[in-house]
Design an enzyme around this catalytic site. Sequence first.
Site, PDB file in Angstrom:
ATOM      1  N   GLY A  11      -8.956  -0.543 -86.648  1.00  0.00           N
ATOM      2  CA  GLY A  11      -8.782  -1.437 -85.506  1.00  0.00           C
ATOM      3  C   GLY A  11      -9.999  -1.494 -84.602  1.00  0.00           C
ATOM      4  N   SER A  13     -12.180  -3.928 -83.902  1.00  0.00           N
ATOM      5  CA  SER A  13     -12.723  -5.238 -83.512  1.00  0.00           C
ATOM      6  C   SER A  13     -12.669  -5.498 -82.013  1.00  0.00           C
ATOM      7  CB  SER A  13     -11.971  -6.358 -84.241  1.00  0.00           C
ATOM      8  OG  SER A  13     -10.610  -6.382 -83.846  1.00  0.00           O
ATOM      9  N   ARG A  14     -11.841  -4.749 -81.281  1.00  0.00           N
ATOM     10  CA  ARG A  14     -11.705  -5.007 -79.851  1.00  0.00           C
ATOM     11  C   ARG A  14     -11.139  -3.777 -79.154  1.00  0.00           C
ATOM     12  NH1 ARG A  14      -6.278  -6.811 -78.615  1.00  0.00           N
ATOM     13  NH2 ARG A  14      -4.973  -6.825 -80.473  1.00  0.00           N
ATOM     14  N   GLY A  52     -25.579  -3.055 -94.650  1.00  0.00           N
ATOM     15  CA  GLY A  52     -24.471  -2.116 -94.506  1.00  0.00           C
ATOM     16  C   GLY A  52     -24.892  -0.661 -94.554  1.00  0.00           C
ATOM     17  N   VAL A  62      -3.385  -3.012 -91.615  1.00  0.00           N
ATOM     18  CA  VAL A  62      -3.128  -1.632 -92.023  1.00  0.00           C
ATOM     19  C   VAL A  62      -1.712  -1.425 -92.538  1.00  0.00           C
ATOM     20  CG1 VAL A  62      -4.899  -0.605 -90.556  1.00  0.00           C
ATOM     21  CG2 VAL A  62      -2.594  -0.982 -89.632  1.00  0.00           C
ATOM     22  N   ASN A  88      -6.831   4.341 -84.846  1.00  0.00           N
ATOM     23  CA  ASN A  88      -6.767   3.616 -83.579  1.00  0.00           C
ATOM     24  C   ASN A  88      -5.897   2.375 -83.656  1.00  0.00           C
ATOM     25  OD1 ASN A  88      -7.859   2.552 -80.861  1.00  0.00           O
ATOM     26  ND2 ASN A  88      -8.500   0.969 -82.321  1.00  0.00           N
ATOM     27  N   SER A 140      -0.405   7.724 -76.879  1.00  0.00           N
ATOM     28  CA  SER A 140      -0.147   7.082 -75.592  1.00  0.00           C
ATOM     29  C   SER A 140       0.681   8.028 -74.743  1.00  0.00           C
ATOM     30  CB  SER A 140       0.625   5.772 -75.795  1.00  0.00           C
ATOM     31  OG  SER A 140       1.118   5.279 -74.569  1.00  0.00           O
ATOM     32  N   TYR A 153       8.208   1.830 -79.073  1.00  0.00           N
ATOM     33  CA  TYR A 153       6.782   2.138 -79.015  1.00  0.00           C
ATOM     34  C   TYR A 153       6.573   3.617 -78.704  1.00  0.00           C
ATOM     35  CZ  TYR A 153       1.974   2.184 -77.215  1.00  0.00           C
ATOM     36  OH  TYR A 153       0.660   2.478 -76.976  1.00  0.00           O
ATOM     37  N   ALA A 155       8.609   6.033 -79.197  1.00  0.00           N
ATOM     38  CA  ALA A 155       9.070   6.842 -80.329  1.00  0.00           C
ATOM     39  C   ALA A 155       7.981   6.965 -81.388  1.00  0.00           C
ATOM     40  CB  ALA A 155      10.325   6.229 -80.937  1.00  0.00           C
TER      41      ALA A 155
END
Length: 245
Positions: A11, A13-14, A52, A62, A88, A140, A153, A155
Amino acid sequence: MQQSSAIIITGGSRGIGQALVRDALAQGRRVATCSRHESAFIRELRADDPGGEHFFWRALDVADADASKKFVKDVARHFGSIGGLVNNAGISDGQFLSLTPDDMLHRLLSINLEAVIRMTRQVVPYLLRENGGSIISIGSISGKRGFSGLSVYGATKSALEGFSRCLARELGPRAVRVNMVAPGLLSTDMLAATSQAEQQQIIALTPMGRLGSVDDVTGIVRFLLSDDARFITGQSIVVDGGFIC
């Protein structure tokens, strides 16, 4: 973990993932990431490194088990070795439980829990070949303190902590460390889902008097990936300015 070994950051990209990718590259590490779509940030990195040598990206959901397995194999083939993983990628959809539809329930479990376990399972053999490494999952504070409307979420994040602690026991004898980082509310694009009133309430309850930023997370992840954290495993480190203290 050897500096030459590649790090996978899902994850990237942002948001937090973007900050983690940028920070790892700045430290001279070789980084592989995946995201469902190619962002402007990803296009910039690919343009700067067309061969690369230091950066590898693949479009990936994912939740797709077969594609995830191929991604890890492609990273290992491209860089030769994998020395770290940062789980992430995740989603933060939420709703009162009585109003949570099955598709949201399945998506949260699939991306926030199943995909993390699956990605970790795919990467572990490569870490064992390197005789050590570091696995970090981004959790989190919702997995540590209750928040209305975030039961599913929360959980998934609580489950990740249990997974990480047990895996730390399992892999510790092979010098593979497993930890979690649990941020509070951060100033990212996900902040739009939180009203101004809620944001101000969180700030008022935070001893350090502000929301967190992605930079507050990158430093601790950098540390946990490094050999400076070689004797730290099975931990969940909260980065929330003291909100849940």
